[in-house]
Design a protein around this motif. Structure first.
Motif, PDB file in Angstrom:
ATOM      1  N   LYS A 165       2.275   1.816  -3.474  1.00 17.72           N
ATOM      2  CA  LYS A 165       1.251   2.278  -4.416  1.00 17.72           C
ATOM      3  C   LYS A 165       0.908   3.750  -4.158  1.00 17.72           C
ATOM      4  O   LYS A 165       0.811   4.550  -5.099  1.00 17.72           O
TER       5      LYS A 165
ATOM      6  N   VAL B  75      -6.256   4.697   3.789  1.00 14.67           N
ATOM      7  CA  VAL B  75      -6.534   3.670   2.786  1.00 14.67           C
ATOM      8  C   VAL B  75      -7.458   2.635   3.421  1.00 14.67           C
ATOM      9  O   VAL B  75      -7.190   2.147   4.521  1.00 14.67           O
TER      10      VAL B  75
ATOM     11  N   ILE C 259       0.838  -1.207   0.000  1.00 14.26           N
ATOM     12  CA  ILE C 259       0.000   0.000   0.000  1.00 14.26           C
ATOM     13  C   ILE C 259       0.868   1.250   0.000  1.00 14.26           C
ATOM     14  O   ILE C 259       0.616   2.196  -0.753  1.00 14.26           O
TER      15      ILE C 259
ATOM     16  N   VAL D 255      -5.859  -7.231  -6.444  1.00 17.16           N
ATOM     17  CA  VAL D 255      -6.438  -5.968  -5.969  1.00 17.16           C
ATOM     18  C   VAL D 255      -7.037  -5.242  -7.162  1.00 17.16           C
ATOM     19  O   VAL D 255      -6.368  -5.036  -8.176  1.00 17.16           O
TER      20      VAL D 255
ATOM     21  N   CYS E  36      -9.121  -3.604  -1.056  1.00 13.28           N
ATOM     22  CA  CYS E  36      -7.718  -3.903  -1.378  1.00 13.28           C
ATOM     23  C   CYS E  36      -7.057  -4.646  -0.230  1.00 13.28           C
ATOM     24  O   CYS E  36      -6.291  -5.594  -0.451  1.00 13.28           O
ATOM     25  N   ILE E  37      -7.374  -4.268   0.979  1.00 18.10           N
ATOM     26  CA  ILE E  37      -6.762  -4.899   2.145  1.00 18.10           C
ATOM     27  C   ILE E  37      -7.255  -6.342   2.279  1.00 18.10           C
ATOM     28  O   ILE E  37      -6.458  -7.270   2.451  1.00 18.10           O
TER      29      ILE E  37
ATOM     30  N   ASP F 183      -8.675  -2.086  -6.863  1.00 13.78           N
ATOM     31  CA  ASP F 183      -8.424  -0.655  -6.704  1.00 13.78           C
ATOM     32  C   ASP F 183      -8.097  -0.371  -5.245  1.00 13.78           C
ATOM     33  O   ASP F 183      -8.175  -1.247  -4.399  1.00 13.78           O
ATOM     34  N   TYR F 184      -7.711   0.849  -4.996  1.00 11.98           N
ATOM     35  CA  TYR F 184      -7.385   1.297  -3.649  1.00 11.98           C
ATOM     36  C   TYR F 184      -8.342   2.429  -3.292  1.00 11.98           C
ATOM     37  O   TYR F 184      -8.388   3.445  -3.985  1.00 11.98           O
ATOM     38  N   ASP F 185      -9.103   2.240  -2.224  1.00 11.61           N
ATOM     39  CA  ASP F 185     -10.029   3.278  -1.768  1.00 11.61           C
ATOM     40  C   ASP F 185      -9.292   4.177  -0.793  1.00 11.61           C
ATOM     41  O   ASP F 185      -8.745   3.709   0.206  1.00 11.61           O
ATOM     42  N   ILE F 186      -9.268   5.463  -1.110  1.00 16.59           N
ATOM     43  CA  ILE F 186      -8.583   6.407  -0.235  1.00 16.59           C
ATOM     44  C   ILE F 186      -9.564   7.464   0.249  1.00 16.59           C
ATOM     45  O   ILE F 186     -10.490   7.861  -0.463  1.00 16.59           O
TER      46      ILE F 186
END
Length: 94
Positions: free
Chosen positions: A13, A36, A10, A50, A40-41, A52-55
């Motif tokens: 990225k 984050v 993470i 994964v 993804c986790i 996508d990464y939610d931020i």
């Protein structure tokens, strides 16, 4: 994947994304406010791909600065096409 490995993935990225932001002061503010979350986790814990990464941001002022930074009027789209291309395409569909 183990917790420490997930943290490294993470962090890598997020750092890759941060390097695309030209304003160093904004990058530093983002680092302090960034959270984050999301699938993804879970995906990494389950050794799945994964998507996508939610931020999220815990500071509304930072969020507004990011929105302004990426405002449509200033943006060159990631695939290299400019704003004018999208305006022309939108006009064609209406």
């Amino acid at each position: 994947m183990q917790k420490k490995t997930i943290e490294k993935v993470i962090k890598k990225k997020i750092n890759e994304w941060l390097l695309t932001i030209e304003k160093e002061s904004l990058r530093e503010e983002i680092k302090k406010s960034l959270i984050v979350t999301g699938g993804c986790i879970t995906s990494m814990f389950q050794n799945k791909e994964v998507n996508d990464y939610d931020i999220y941001f815990d500071d509304m002022d930072v969020l507004l600065k990011i929105a302004n930074y990426y405002s449509f009027d200033k943006m060159e789209v990631l695939d290299g096409r400019k704003r004018e291309f999208y305006i022309e395409e939108k006009d064609k569909t209406h």
